[in-house]
Design a protein around this motif. Structure first.
Motif, PDB file in Angstrom:
ATOM      1  N   GLN A  77       0.808  -1.221   0.000  1.00 13.92           N
ATOM      2  CA  GLN A  77       0.000   0.000   0.000  1.00 13.92           C
ATOM      3  C   GLN A  77       0.845   1.277   0.000  1.00 13.92           C
ATOM      4  O   GLN A  77       0.348   2.349  -0.329  1.00 13.92           O
ATOM      5  N   LEU A  78       2.113   1.184   0.326  1.00 16.07           N
ATOM      6  CA  LEU A  78       3.014   2.347   0.312  1.00 16.07           C
ATOM      7  C   LEU A  78       3.827   2.433  -0.975  1.00 16.07           C
ATOM      8  O   LEU A  78       4.694   3.294  -1.117  1.00 16.07           O
ATOM      9  N   GLY A  79       3.575   1.508  -1.903  1.00 15.81           N
ATOM     10  CA  GLY A  79       4.302   1.500  -3.164  1.00 15.81           C
ATOM     11  C   GLY A  79       5.646   0.815  -3.098  1.00 15.81           C
ATOM     12  O   GLY A  79       6.441   0.912  -4.025  1.00 15.81           O
ATOM     13  N   GLN A  80       5.905   0.101  -2.000  1.00 18.97           N
ATOM     14  CA  GLN A  80       7.162  -0.630  -1.825  1.00 18.97           C
ATOM     15  C   GLN A  80       6.986  -2.075  -2.288  1.00 18.97           C
ATOM     16  O   GLN A  80       5.883  -2.629  -2.181  1.00 18.97           O
ATOM     17  N   PRO A  81       8.054  -2.720  -2.763  1.00 15.16           N
ATOM     18  CA  PRO A  81       7.941  -4.120  -3.167  1.00 15.16           C
ATOM     19  C   PRO A  81       7.449  -4.999  -2.010  1.00 15.16           C
ATOM     20  O   PRO A  81       7.954  -4.899  -0.892  1.00 15.16           O
ATOM     21  N   LEU A  82       6.442  -5.806  -2.286  1.00 13.09           N
ATOM     22  CA  LEU A  82       5.920  -6.748  -1.300  1.00 13.09           C
ATOM     23  C   LEU A  82       6.751  -8.021  -1.389  1.00 13.09           C
ATOM     24  O   LEU A  82       6.801  -8.646  -2.451  1.00 13.09           O
ATOM     25  N   PRO A  83       7.457  -8.382  -0.310  1.00 12.10           N
ATOM     26  CA  PRO A  83       8.275  -9.601  -0.362  1.00 12.10           C
ATOM     27  C   PRO A  83       7.411 -10.837  -0.622  1.00 12.10           C
ATOM     28  O   PRO A  83       6.288 -10.935  -0.122  1.00 12.10           O
ATOM     29  N   PHE A  84       7.959 -11.745  -1.410  1.00 10.90           N
ATOM     30  CA  PHE A  84       7.234 -12.990  -1.663  1.00 10.90           C
ATOM     31  C   PHE A  84       7.225 -13.841  -0.409  1.00 10.90           C
ATOM     32  O   PHE A  84       8.267 -14.121   0.189  1.00 10.90           O
ATOM     33  N   ILE A  86       4.220 -16.934   1.480  1.00  9.83           N
ATOM     34  CA  ILE A  86       2.870 -17.491   1.506  1.00  9.83           C
ATOM     35  C   ILE A  86       1.961 -16.613   2.360  1.00  9.83           C
ATOM     36  O   ILE A  86       0.797 -16.395   2.019  1.00  9.83           O
ATOM     37  N   ASP A  87       2.477 -16.062   3.459  1.00  6.54           N
ATOM     38  CA  ASP A  87       1.669 -15.182   4.303  1.00  6.54           C
ATOM     39  C   ASP A  87       1.219 -13.934   3.542  1.00  6.54           C
ATOM     40  O   ASP A  87       0.109 -13.440   3.754  1.00  6.54           O
ATOM     41  N   ASN A  88       2.051 -13.420   2.650  1.00  6.63           N
ATOM     42  CA  ASN A  88       1.703 -12.215   1.904  1.00  6.63           C
ATOM     43  C   ASN A  88       0.691 -12.469   0.788  1.00  6.63           C
ATOM     44  O   ASN A  88       0.199 -11.516   0.181  1.00  6.63           O
ATOM     45  N   LEU A  89       0.353 -13.736   0.528  1.00  5.29           N
ATOM     46  CA  LEU A  89      -0.717 -14.027  -0.429  1.00  5.29           C
ATOM     47  C   LEU A  89      -2.020 -13.366  -0.002  1.00  5.29           C
ATOM     48  O   LEU A  89      -2.857 -13.030  -0.841  1.00  5.29           O
ATOM     49  N   ALA A  90      -2.190 -13.146   1.298  1.00  5.40           N
ATOM     50  CA  ALA A  90      -3.411 -12.539   1.816  1.00  5.40           C
ATOM     51  C   ALA A  90      -3.631 -11.132   1.260  1.00  5.40           C
ATOM     52  O   ALA A  90      -4.759 -10.632   1.264  1.00  5.40           O
ATOM     53  N   TYR A  91      -2.581 -10.487   0.760  1.00  2.76           N
ATOM     54  CA  TYR A  91      -2.687  -9.126   0.241  1.00  2.76           C
ATOM     55  C   TYR A  91      -2.938  -9.066  -1.262  1.00  2.76           C
ATOM     56  O   TYR A  91      -3.198  -8.001  -1.802  1.00  2.76           O
ATOM     57  N   ILE A  92      -2.846 -10.189  -1.933  1.00  3.67           N
ATOM     58  CA  ILE A  92      -3.033 -10.235  -3.384  1.00  3.67           C
ATOM     59  C   ILE A  92      -4.534 -10.326  -3.666  1.00  3.67           C
ATOM     60  O   ILE A  92      -5.231 -11.136  -3.061  1.00  3.67           O
ATOM     61  N   PRO A  93      -5.047  -9.511  -4.589  1.00  7.12           N
ATOM     62  CA  PRO A  93      -6.482  -9.579  -4.899  1.00  7.12           C
ATOM     63  C   PRO A  93      -6.910 -10.990  -5.316  1.00  7.12           C
ATOM     64  O   PRO A  93      -6.182 -11.698  -6.030  1.00  7.12           O
ATOM     65  N   ALA A  94      -8.104 -11.364  -4.875  1.00  9.58           N
ATOM     66  CA  ALA A  94      -8.614 -12.718  -5.139  1.00  9.58           C
ATOM     67  C   ALA A  94      -8.682 -13.018  -6.628  1.00  9.58           C
ATOM     68  O   ALA A  94      -8.345 -14.131  -7.054  1.00  9.58           O
ATOM     69  N   HIS A  95      -9.121 -12.049  -7.450  1.00 18.70           N
ATOM     70  CA  HIS A  95      -9.235 -12.323  -8.888  1.00 18.70           C
ATOM     71  C   HIS A  95      -7.873 -12.668  -9.496  1.00 18.70           C
ATOM     72  O   HIS A  95      -7.776 -13.502 -10.391  1.00 18.70           O
ATOM     73  N   ALA A  96      -6.800 -12.050  -8.987  1.00 27.72           N
ATOM     74  CA  ALA A  96      -5.464 -12.354  -9.491  1.00 27.72           C
ATOM     75  C   ALA A  96      -5.056 -13.768  -9.078  1.00 27.72           C
ATOM     76  O   ALA A  96      -4.500 -14.522  -9.894  1.00 27.72           O
ATOM     77  N   MET A  97      -5.339 -14.141  -7.847  1.00 31.35           N
ATOM     78  CA  MET A  97      -4.983 -15.482  -7.376  1.00 31.35           C
ATOM     79  C   MET A  97      -5.764 -16.552  -8.126  1.00 31.35           C
ATOM     80  O   MET A  97      -5.238 -17.639  -8.384  1.00 31.35           O
ATOM     81  N   MET A  98      -6.999 -16.245  -8.509  1.00 28.53           N
ATOM     82  CA  MET A  98      -7.772 -17.205  -9.302  1.00 28.53           C
ATOM     83  C   MET A  98      -7.109 -17.432 -10.656  1.00 28.53           C
ATOM     84  O   MET A  98      -7.010 -18.565 -11.125  1.00 28.53           O
ATOM     85  N   GLN A  99      -6.626 -16.352 -11.272  1.00 30.85           N
ATOM     86  CA  GLN A  99      -5.952 -16.487 -12.569  1.00 30.85           C
ATOM     87  C   GLN A  99      -4.619 -17.222 -12.427  1.00 30.85           C
ATOM     88  O   GLN A  99      -4.258 -18.023 -13.292  1.00 30.85           O
ATOM     89  N   VAL A 100      -3.906 -16.964 -11.344  1.00 34.62           N
ATOM     90  CA  VAL A 100      -2.649 -17.674 -11.087  1.00 34.62           C
ATOM     91  C   VAL A 100      -2.935 -19.155 -10.886  1.00 34.62           C
ATOM     92  O   VAL A 100      -2.246 -20.010 -11.441  1.00 34.62           O
ATOM     93  N   PHE A 101      -3.972 -19.484 -10.098  1.00 32.52           N
ATOM     94  CA  PHE A 101      -4.359 -20.884  -9.905  1.00 32.52           C
ATOM     95  C   PHE A 101      -4.622 -21.551 -11.254  1.00 32.52           C
ATOM     96  O   PHE A 101      -4.128 -22.653 -11.518  1.00 32.52           O
TER      97      PHE A 101
END
Length: 118
Positions: A77-84, A86-101
């Motif tokens: 949310q501050l424009g900084q790189p989000l480290p990869f 599994i816990d940070n998956l919670a911040y990825i929009p659901a529609h994006a995770m559906m496409q990744v799946f």
């Protein structure tokens, strides 16, 4: 008749549909599921005749946990790189995770790959 096995599952970078022409699109590093994981995910996923998938929450978790191995250009949310992680998956929009799946599932489906190669 011989049996071919999968070894050396090749990783790939995936850009969400619609972002391919952006200067710095979000990218997800994916690897195909091994066949045991693929069978477990498939057991909890319905594939409709039109090709649409309906996975359970467990199928999403297993596929993303095993098939998503990194990302790039994902910002917090501050424009900084989000480290990869599994816990940070919670911040990825659901529609994006559906496409990744869906991409992980499709690159893991050897029967689909065999059909394309024949």
């Amino acid at each position: 008749m011989s049996l071919s096995v999968t070894t050396g599952l090749t990783e790939e970078w995936f850009v969400l549909p619609g972002q391919e022409n952006e200067a710095d699109p979000a990218k997800f590093k994916l690897k195909p599921l091994n066949q045991l994981n693929f069978m477990e995910v498939s057991a909890d996923t319905i594939r409709y005749r039109n090709g649409k998938l309906k996975p359970s929450g467990e199928a999403y978790g297993l596929a993303l946990g095993a098939g998503l191995v990194g990302w790039d250009n994902i910002l917090d949310q501050l424009g900084q790189p989000l480290p990869f992680s599994i816990d940070n998956l919670a911040y990825i929009p659901a529609h994006a995770m559906m496409q990744v799946f869906e991409r992980i599932y499709s690159i893991s489906d050897l029967s689909e790959i065999d059909e394309k190669n024949s």
